[in-house]
Design a protein around this motif. Structure first.
Motif, short mmCIF file in Angstrom:
data_model
loop_
_atom_site.label_atom_id
_atom_site.label_comp_id
_atom_site.label_asym_id
_atom_site.label_seq_id
_atom_site.Cartn_x
_atom_site.Cartn_y
_atom_site.Cartn_z
N GLU A 52 0.83 -1.21 0.00
CA GLU A 52 0.00 0.00 0.00
C GLU A 52 0.87 1.26 0.00
O GLU A 52 0.53 2.27 -0.63
N TYR A 53 1.98 1.22 0.73
CA TYR A 53 2.91 2.35 0.78
C TYR A 53 3.48 2.64 -0.61
O TYR A 53 3.55 3.80 -1.04
N ILE A 54 3.85 1.58 -1.32
CA ILE A 54 4.39 1.74 -2.67
C ILE A 54 3.34 2.34 -3.59
O ILE A 54 3.61 3.27 -4.37
N VAL A 55 2.13 1.82 -3.50
CA VAL A 55 1.04 2.32 -4.35
C VAL A 55 0.72 3.77 -4.03
O VAL A 55 0.45 4.59 -4.92
N GLN A 56 0.77 4.12 -2.74
CA GLN A 56 0.51 5.50 -2.35
C GLN A 56 1.58 6.44 -2.88
O GLN A 56 1.27 7.54 -3.37
N LEU A 57 2.84 6.02 -2.81
CA LEU A 57 3.92 6.84 -3.37
C LEU A 57 3.73 7.05 -4.86
O LEU A 57 4.06 8.12 -5.40
N ALA A 58 3.22 6.03 -5.55
CA ALA A 58 3.02 6.11 -6.99
C ALA A 58 1.73 6.86 -7.36
O ALA A 58 1.44 7.04 -8.54
N GLU A 59 0.96 7.27 -6.34
CA GLU A 59 -0.33 7.95 -6.54
C GLU A 59 -1.27 7.08 -7.36
O GLU A 59 -1.98 7.54 -8.26
N GLU A 60 -1.28 5.80 -7.03
CA GLU A 60 -2.18 4.84 -7.65
C GLU A 60 -3.07 4.23 -6.56
O GLU A 60 -2.96 4.58 -5.38
N THR A 61 -3.93 3.32 -6.96
CA THR A 61 -4.72 2.54 -6.01
C THR A 61 -4.32 1.07 -6.15
O THR A 61 -3.68 0.69 -7.13
N PRO A 62 -4.66 0.22 -5.17
CA PRO A 62 -4.25 -1.19 -5.24
C PRO A 62 -4.78 -1.89 -6.49
O PRO A 62 -5.90 -1.64 -6.93
N SER A 63 -3.96 -2.78 -7.04
CA SER A 63 -4.39 -3.55 -8.20
C SER A 63 -4.79 -4.97 -7.80
O SER A 63 -5.21 -5.75 -8.65
N HIS A 64 -4.67 -5.29 -6.52
CA HIS A 64 -5.04 -6.61 -5.99
C HIS A 64 -5.43 -6.40 -4.53
O HIS A 64 -4.84 -5.57 -3.85
N ILE A 65 -6.40 -7.16 -4.03
CA ILE A 65 -6.88 -6.90 -2.68
C ILE A 65 -5.94 -7.44 -1.61
O ILE A 65 -6.02 -7.02 -0.45
N ILE A 66 -5.04 -8.35 -1.96
CA ILE A 66 -4.08 -8.89 -1.01
C ILE A 66 -2.69 -8.30 -1.22
O ILE A 66 -1.99 -7.95 -0.27
N MET A 67 -2.28 -8.19 -2.48
CA MET A 67 -0.97 -7.65 -2.83
C MET A 67 -1.14 -6.40 -3.67
O MET A 67 -1.21 -6.48 -4.90
#
Length: 479
Positions: A146-161
């Motif tokens: 989630e931290y990586i996705v937040q830095l990228a200004e994206e949303t999760p692409s998978h509910i677990i990973m």
């Protein structure tokens, strides 16, 4: 880096699924990332269940969830009573907006300026981070993905990973650009640096926000499953802990949790057990040295009550958020999670999101399936996903005329041409004589068959009509 089609900003248009899916299909990096990840997860799941009577365990899991849903109103009242007795404050939210306001009000009451978050798909559903930022409250994800996705200004692409769509090189470049770490393919180095950056945030955060995997009505216990330890830090280091969850996550007793946990960990990541299993039953007591001073639970409806009133769609609420249906879905594996433009992608998202965004808005989601049935076969609680997809497909074109209030956007969506073709098909198939004449003429004049049939032949070769019909062939064989 990921293509624009893979990025998912706030309020993305669900109707643009097809353009995003086409862009993802033509992005070799995305396809490679997902193919590698999904193959690994499927192998791990298969290995984790070796030696188990999987079907019996799935039956048990399905029955536990069905029993809980059958008694959901009573269980929710029992849960609220037990949590209150344990010192946890319970809040009820009709939708995501109200849930965000509840979290904001708790933060304001504590003069909180920073929030550290554990993994929570319901908070993604609420768009909580975006809301808190607008209110001047910093919200930082502590789960590494989630931290990586937040830095990228994206949303999760998978509910677990959440960051499964990115490979090590992409993550290294992102951390270098955003946090100044050295470019490296050493996963341990990248993880250690992220841990150092987050540790300070844990210590200084005013409020911790987490999700809930299971809420036990009998004891008033909130169960949180995780691997990184960030969930435990989020729920114990800040002086205030806010848990957010959907109303369907309640189970009657702790005994029910054991079977669901065994299914969840093996189905999600192929683990026999996760590194951490947190059981939260109240705030810090007077003789305890650590833990939060306040614990709040926000129970979020957001369309779940509407689903609950439908005997068929009720099965959607069995979901324990393992992601196994995504890992085995041929469509999700090829287009990734962001193509869907929804909080919950993949098969479970196709049957859940139309009720959250409206069937008019999400009518393309149920059609993003080959109906191969893999999702239903691997679902640990036996949700009949293919059957529900077929129903939603029908309602997306015909409208839910019997129960129009249960699915928003219930107007018919067929074009007049499509409706005319299907009426003709139905008329001919109801008349054996006309059917035999039509198929015979089709076989005789097969060379006049067009080579293209709209979207069906965009990626497929048009089928060739046989020189003789099946009836003619069987008649010859019987002579």
């Amino acid at each position: 880096m990921s293509e624009t089609a893979q990025q998912s900003p706030h309020h993305i248009d669900v109707k643009e699924f097809h353009p995003r899916a086409r862009a993802a299909i033509h992005n070799p990096q995305i396809r490679q990332n997902f193919r590698k990840a999904m193959d690994g997860l499927m192998t791990k799941r298969k290995s984790a269940f070796e030696g188990w009577d999987l079907e019996t365990l799935r039956d048990l899991g399905a029955n536990i969830r069905l029993r809980a849903l059958a008694n959901l109103p009573d269980l929710l009242e029992q849960l609220e009573q037990k949590l209150t007795e344990n010192g946890i404050t319970v809040h009820w939210a009709a939708d995501g907006d109200e849930a965000c306001e509840i979290v904001r009000d708790i933060c304001v009451a504590r003069n909180a300026s920073s929030v550290i978050k554990g993994k929570s798909m319901v908070s993604e559903e609420m768009e909580l981070n975006h809301y808190l930022e607008e209110q001047g409250i910093e919200a930082l994800e502590s789960d590494l993905g989630e931290y990586i996705v937040q830095l990228a200004e994206e949303t999760p692409s998978h509910i677990i990973m959440p960051a499964i769509h990115k490979n090590t090189e992409e993550i290294s470049q992102l951390l270098h650009d955003k946090t100044g770490t050295d470019l490296s393919h050493d996963v341990e180095y990248l993880t250690a640096n992220a841990r150092l950056q987050l540790r300070e945030k844990f210590m200084n955060a005013d409020v911790g926000v987490s999700g809930v995997n299971f809420a036990v009505a009998e004891t008033g216990t909130l169960c949180l499953v995780e691997n990184e330890g960030n969930g435990r830090m989020t729920t114990t280091v800040p002086l205030c802990h806010i848990a957010v969850t959907g109303i369907e996550k309640v189970v009657p007793n702790l005994e029910d949790v054991t079977a669901l946990l065994a299914l969840l960990t093996r189905s999600a990541t192929g683990q026999h057990i996760t590194t951490y299993f947190n059981m939260i039953s109240g705030p810090r007591k007077a003789d305890e040295l650590d833990g939060p001073e306040e614990v709040h639970l926000v129970l979020v409806d957001n369309g779940r009550s509407t689903i609950y009133q439908d005997d068929e769609l009720l099965d959607t609420l069995r979901c324990i958020r393992c992601g196994a249906c995504m890992n085995h879905c041929p469509v999700y594996t090829r287009v990734g999670g962001h193509a869907y433009g929804t909080t919950y992608p993949g098969p479970i998202g196709k049957i859940l999101m139309p009720h959250m965004v409206g069937l008019d808005e999400g009518r393309h989601l149920p059609t993003a399936s080959s109906l191969c049935g893999a999702c239903g076969e691997v679902c640990p609680v036996k949700i009949p996903i293919p059957d529900l997809l077929v129903r939603l497909r029908q309602e997306s074109v015909d409208g839910d005329k019997l129960h129009p209030a249960k699915v928003r956007g219930h107007g018919a969506k067929r074009s007049s041409m499509e409706a005319m073709i299907w009426k003709g098909w139905s008329w001919m198939h109801a008349r054996p004589g006309m059917y035999r004449m039509g198929t015979s003429l089709g076989a005789r004049f097969r060379k006049l068959q067009p080579g293209k049939f709209g979207g069906w032949t965009r990626y497929r070769t048009a089928p060739k009509l046989a020189a003789r019909t099946l009836h003619e062939r069987m008649k010859e064989r019987s002579q």
